[in-house]
Design a protein around this motif. Structure first.
Motif, PDB file in Angstrom:
ATOM      1  N   GLU A   1       9.076  -8.412   5.625  1.00 35.85           N
ATOM      2  CA  GLU A   1       8.443  -7.200   6.341  1.00 35.85           C
ATOM      3  C   GLU A   1       9.810  -6.099   5.607  1.00 35.85           C
ATOM      4  N   GLN A   2      10.824  -6.780   5.607  1.00 37.12           N
ATOM      5  CA  GLN A   2      12.100  -5.873   5.011  1.00 37.12           C
ATOM      6  C   GLN A   2      11.953  -5.597   3.713  1.00 37.12           C
ATOM      7  N   HIS A   3      11.526  -6.718   2.826  1.00 37.72           N
ATOM      8  CA  HIS A   3      10.954  -6.409   1.729  1.00 37.72           C
ATOM      9  C   HIS A   3       9.972  -5.487   1.424  1.00 37.72           C
ATOM     10  N   VAL A   4       8.951  -5.407   2.104  1.00 39.12           N
ATOM     11  CA  VAL A   4       7.948  -4.363   1.786  1.00 39.12           C
ATOM     12  C   VAL A   4       8.400  -2.805   2.129  1.00 39.12           C
ATOM     13  N   ARG A   5       9.243  -3.135   3.337  1.00 40.27           N
ATOM     14  CA  ARG A   5       9.822  -1.651   3.739  1.00 40.27           C
ATOM     15  C   ARG A   5      10.492  -1.131   2.526  1.00 40.27           C
ATOM     16  N   LYS A   6      11.245  -1.835   1.769  1.00 40.03           N
ATOM     17  CA  LYS A   6      11.903  -1.349   0.539  1.00 40.03           C
ATOM     18  C   LYS A   6      10.954  -0.595  -0.553  1.00 40.03           C
ATOM     19  N   ILE A   7       9.692  -1.064  -0.544  1.00 43.91           N
ATOM     20  CA  ILE A   7       8.722  -0.355  -1.311  1.00 43.91           C
ATOM     21  C   ILE A   7       8.110   0.608  -0.704  1.00 43.91           C
ATOM     22  N   ALA A   8       7.963   0.601   0.523  1.00 42.04           N
ATOM     23  CA  ALA A   8       7.156   1.853   1.429  1.00 42.04           C
ATOM     24  C   ALA A   8       8.327   2.954   1.097  1.00 42.04           C
ATOM     25  N   ASP A   9       9.841   2.648   1.632  1.00 37.75           N
ATOM     26  CA  ASP A   9      10.806   3.752   1.355  1.00 37.75           C
ATOM     27  C   ASP A   9      10.822   4.150   0.139  1.00 37.75           C
ATOM     28  N   ALA A  10      10.899   3.601  -0.978  1.00 38.39           N
ATOM     29  CA  ALA A  10      11.000   4.030  -2.425  1.00 38.39           C
ATOM     30  C   ALA A  10       9.652   4.737  -2.681  1.00 38.39           C
ATOM     31  N   ALA A  11       8.517   4.475  -2.397  1.00 38.59           N
ATOM     32  CA  ALA A  11       7.363   5.141  -2.510  1.00 38.59           C
ATOM     33  C   ALA A  11       7.422   6.555  -1.707  1.00 38.59           C
ATOM     34  N   GLN A  12       7.697   6.538  -0.748  1.00 41.40           N
ATOM     35  CA  GLN A  12       7.935   7.700   0.132  1.00 41.40           C
ATOM     36  C   GLN A  12       8.763   8.694  -0.521  1.00 41.40           C
ATOM     37  N   ALA A  13       9.988   8.225  -1.018  1.00 40.41           N
ATOM     38  CA  ALA A  13      11.100   9.142  -1.604  1.00 40.41           C
ATOM     39  C   ALA A  13      10.225   9.705  -2.873  1.00 40.41           C
ATOM     40  N   ALA A  14       9.360   8.924  -3.438  1.00 39.39           N
ATOM     41  CA  ALA A  14       8.950   9.569  -4.634  1.00 39.39           C
ATOM     42  C   ALA A  14       7.665  10.525  -4.527  1.00 39.39           C
ATOM     43  N   GLY A  15       7.247  10.262  -3.299  1.00 38.77           N
ATOM     44  CA  GLY A  15       5.994  11.221  -3.055  1.00 38.77           C
ATOM     45  C   GLY A  15       4.574  10.232  -3.434  1.00 38.77           C
ATOM     46  N   VAL A  16       4.938   9.040  -3.518  1.00 37.00           N
ATOM     47  CA  VAL A  16       3.687   8.122  -3.813  1.00 37.00           C
ATOM     48  C   VAL A  16       2.822   7.758  -2.728  1.00 37.00           C
ATOM     49  N   PRO A  17       1.771   7.923  -2.397  1.00 34.79           N
ATOM     50  CA  PRO A  17       1.003   6.833  -1.254  1.00 34.79           C
ATOM     51  C   PRO A  17       1.367   5.309  -1.243  1.00 34.79           C
ATOM     52  N   CYS A  18       1.291   4.812  -0.136  1.00 34.30           N
ATOM     53  CA  CYS A  18       1.758   3.424  -0.252  1.00 34.30           C
ATOM     54  C   CYS A  18       1.290   2.936   1.165  1.00 34.30           C
ATOM     55  N   GLN A  19       0.807   1.548   1.032  1.00 35.86           N
ATOM     56  CA  GLN A  19       0.404   0.916   2.252  1.00 35.86           C
ATOM     57  C   GLN A  19       1.056  -0.747   1.818  1.00 35.86           C
ATOM     58  N   THR A  20       1.272  -1.219   2.897  1.00 32.08           N
ATOM     59  CA  THR A  20       2.137  -2.488   2.779  1.00 32.08           C
ATOM     60  C   THR A  20       1.549  -3.566   3.656  1.00 32.08           C
ATOM     61  N   ALA A  21       1.725  -4.857   3.445  1.00 32.40           N
ATOM     62  CA  ALA A  21       1.199  -6.196   3.984  1.00 32.40           C
ATOM     63  C   ALA A  21       2.190  -7.274   3.876  1.00 32.40           C
ATOM     64  N   THR A  22       2.346  -8.145   4.937  1.00 31.35           N
ATOM     65  CA  THR A  22       2.746  -9.186   4.975  1.00 31.35           C
ATOM     66  C   THR A  22       1.975 -10.329   5.134  1.00 31.35           C
ATOM     67  N   MET A  23       2.154 -11.517   4.704  1.00 34.04           N
ATOM     68  CA  MET A  23       1.266 -12.774   5.189  1.00 34.04           C
ATOM     69  C   MET A  23       2.169 -13.938   4.901  1.00 34.04           C
ATOM     70  N   MET A  24       1.864 -15.056   5.609  1.00 37.93           N
ATOM     71  CA  MET A  24       2.286 -16.454   5.656  1.00 37.93           C
ATOM     72  C   MET A  24       1.268 -17.273   4.709  1.00 37.93           C
ATOM     73  N   SER A  25       1.977 -17.979   3.924  1.00 39.08           N
ATOM     74  CA  SER A  25       1.010 -18.961   2.863  1.00 39.08           C
ATOM     75  C   SER A  25       1.979 -19.823   2.200  1.00 39.08           C
ATOM     76  N   PHE A  26       1.544 -20.886   1.838  1.00 39.13           N
ATOM     77  CA  PHE A  26       2.242 -22.157   1.185  1.00 39.13           C
ATOM     78  C   PHE A  26       1.854 -21.646  -0.351  1.00 39.13           C
TER      79      PHE A  26
END
Length: 145
Positions: free
Chosen positions: A68-93
């Protein structure tokens, strides 16, 4: 021109490069970003269970929080650039399968992702998530090193 860009991240510096390139592209082309991070579940082994001191539930909570911290970094950078962004996390092998499935689920038309540049035996034994995505993706994959 790509309209929806999938950006998988594992939190590494190489992933940050893919994030930055995807956001720059999206900003200049009017695209949107979908950021994902795949956390790997606790590697359960019944033979080692009695000797393990790690609580599987705590382990999975920690790796999910990290994702969740990793995708938060994407969302924050996108917001700062004015780019629409959605994020998701999942568990998988199988993170590579989740990346390909996420591209389909979110209607992405390109994947921007990093390669860790492994070669030789380390690539053979560790596998290459990027290589597996390239093999199974039906959409273009831009690999950044």
């Amino acid at each position: 021109m790509f309209k929806t860009i999938l950006v998988p991240t594992d939190g590494s510096e190489r992933s940050d490069k893919a994030i930055n390139n995807a956001i720059d592209y999206a900003k200049h082309c009017g695209s949107k970003i979908v950021g994902i991070s795949v956390a790997e579940p606790y590697p359960f082994s019944p033979l080692a269970e009695s000797s393990m001191a790690i609580d599987p539930a705590l382990y999975e909570e920690n790796v999910r929080t990290l994702a969740e911290q990793h995708v938060r970094k994407i969302a924050d950078a996108a917001q700062a650039a004015g780019v629409p962004c959605q994020t998701a996390t999942m568990m998988s092998f199988a993170p590579d399968e989740e990346i390909v499935n996420a591209a389909k689920t979110y209607g992405c038309d390109v994947i921007f992702m990093a390669s860790h540049g492994r070669s030789g035996l380390s690539r053979m034994f560790l596998g290459s998530k990027t290589q597996k995505v390239l093999a199974h993706s039906t959409i273009p994959v831009l690999v950044l090193r």
